[in-house]
Write an enzyme that holds these catalytic residues in place. Structure first.
Site, PDB file in Angstrom:
ATOM      1  N   ASP A  71      41.984  78.999  40.837  1.00 27.83           N
ATOM      2  CA  ASP A  71      42.872  78.778  42.096  1.00 27.83           C
ATOM      3  C   ASP A  71      43.268  80.041  42.529  1.00 27.83           C
ATOM      4  O   ASP A  71      43.277  81.156  41.552  1.00 27.83           O
ATOM      5  CB  ASP A  71      44.131  77.913  41.957  1.00 27.83           C
ATOM      6  N   ASN A 138      54.032  68.642  35.361  1.00 28.97           N
ATOM      7  CA  ASN A 138      53.993  67.748  36.223  1.00 28.97           C
ATOM      8  C   ASN A 138      52.597  67.175  36.322  1.00 28.97           C
ATOM      9  O   ASN A 138      52.139  66.276  36.964  1.00 28.97           O
ATOM     10  CB  ASN A 138      54.246  67.881  37.833  1.00 28.97           C
ATOM     11  N   HIS A 140      49.798  68.669  36.813  1.00 27.49           N
ATOM     12  CA  HIS A 140      48.799  69.229  37.539  1.00 27.49           C
ATOM     13  C   HIS A 140      47.693  69.952  37.035  1.00 27.49           C
ATOM     14  O   HIS A 140      47.834  70.765  35.889  1.00 27.49           O
ATOM     15  CB  HIS A 140      49.346  70.190  39.002  1.00 27.49           C
ATOM     16  N   GLU A 145      48.262  69.396  42.771  1.00 20.59           N
ATOM     17  CA  GLU A 145      49.602  68.398  42.338  1.00 20.59           C
ATOM     18  C   GLU A 145      49.535  66.824  42.361  1.00 20.59           C
ATOM     19  O   GLU A 145      48.639  66.480  42.780  1.00 20.59           O
ATOM     20  CB  GLU A 145      50.595  68.876  43.561  1.00 20.59           C
TER      21      GLU A 145
END
Ligand code: GLP
Length: 247
Positions: A71, A138, A140, A145
């Site tokens: 990313d 979280n 991800h 996400e």
């Protein structure tokens, strides 16, 4: 399709790094042009350094090893030290001793064809042999996400609030953290033939537990790893603390 999960828990980060790096080095010894998927974040830094150390010790020629980063932030110039171009060059390329010319990183300039081109480049390389992954608090993966589709491909995404605040430590002010990124999709990541997930520290324990033992749901992208055929989790004791299977 049968799935296999391997959970490796280590007392020290050094031991974790040694074992994870050995899996990558073994792959490179078997195939001098292996394709390795590279993650940013603090978790894999020691693994990259140890990979470089083991490769040097063995006198391994890594000049043909190919790499693909997961990313990049949208709107940061590759020369910006906070960009993932800079992070991958510093932590992965320099750490592991890779040939920078063979390491690709998604283009965060916002160019419309960038995502599709990145997918094509991975495909043309024959796909990823071994993918290093970190894990967001979280759940991800890359910048996929919660709510990301299990079949998503490389695309531009908005970052979750927790990600922006977690990553603010690399910026002067929270307002400086980009709110969008380009990331390989979950569908893209899951095509890698082997996944090495690195998680250390107590802040990751809840996400690790839910990802390994919880419901498979797009609400926690890492739980979708349960559908992959060949996943290795590399955890320290703090990150593994919530696991019934280990504790
Ligand atoms: C960023 C990256 C993720 C990485 C995560 C966790 O958000 N996009 O790929 O897994 O950070 O980073 P750390 O390992 O520093 O906790």
């Amino acid at each position: 399709m049968s799935t296999t999960v391997h959970i490796h828990v280590f007392t020290t980060e050094a031991e974790l790094a040694q074992a994870a790096a050995k899996r990558i080095v073994d792959r490179v010894r078997a195939d001098a042009s292996a394709v390795v998927g590279l993650a940013t974040g603090s978790s894999p830094v020691a693994v990259y350094a140890e990979w470089g150390r083991q490769a040097r010790e063995l006198g391994l020629d890594q000049s043909g090893v190919r790499g693909f980063a997961l990313d990049e932030y949208l709107g940061l110039d590759p020369s910006d030290p906070r960009s993932y171009h800079a992070v991958i060059r510093r932590d992965a390329v320099a750490g592991a001793g890779l040939n920078a010319e063979l390491v690709r990183i998604p283009d965060g300039s916002g160019r419309p064809d960038a995502a599709e081109e990145y997918e094509r480049t991975i495909m043309e390389a024959g796909g990823v042999d071994v993918q290093v992954l970190g894990l967001g608090r979280n759940g991800h993966l890359g910048f996929n996400e919660p709510g990301s589709s299990a079949t998503s491909r490389t695309r531009v995404v908005s970052l979750a609030e927790t990600t922006i605040s977690d990553n603010a430590r690399f910026f002067e002010r929270q307002e400086d953290v980009p709110t969008a990124a380009i990331t390989q999709g979950l569908g893209t990541i899951f095509e890698a033939r082997e996944l090495l997930v690195i998680a250390v520290g107590p802040a990751k324990a809840a996400a690790v537990q839910a990802a390994i033992e919880g419901e498979v749901t797009e609400a926690l992208p890492a739980s979708l790893l349960q559908t992959h055929q060949n996943v290795h989790w590399f955890l320290d004791e703090a990150a593994a603390a919530g696991l019934a299977a280990v504790g």
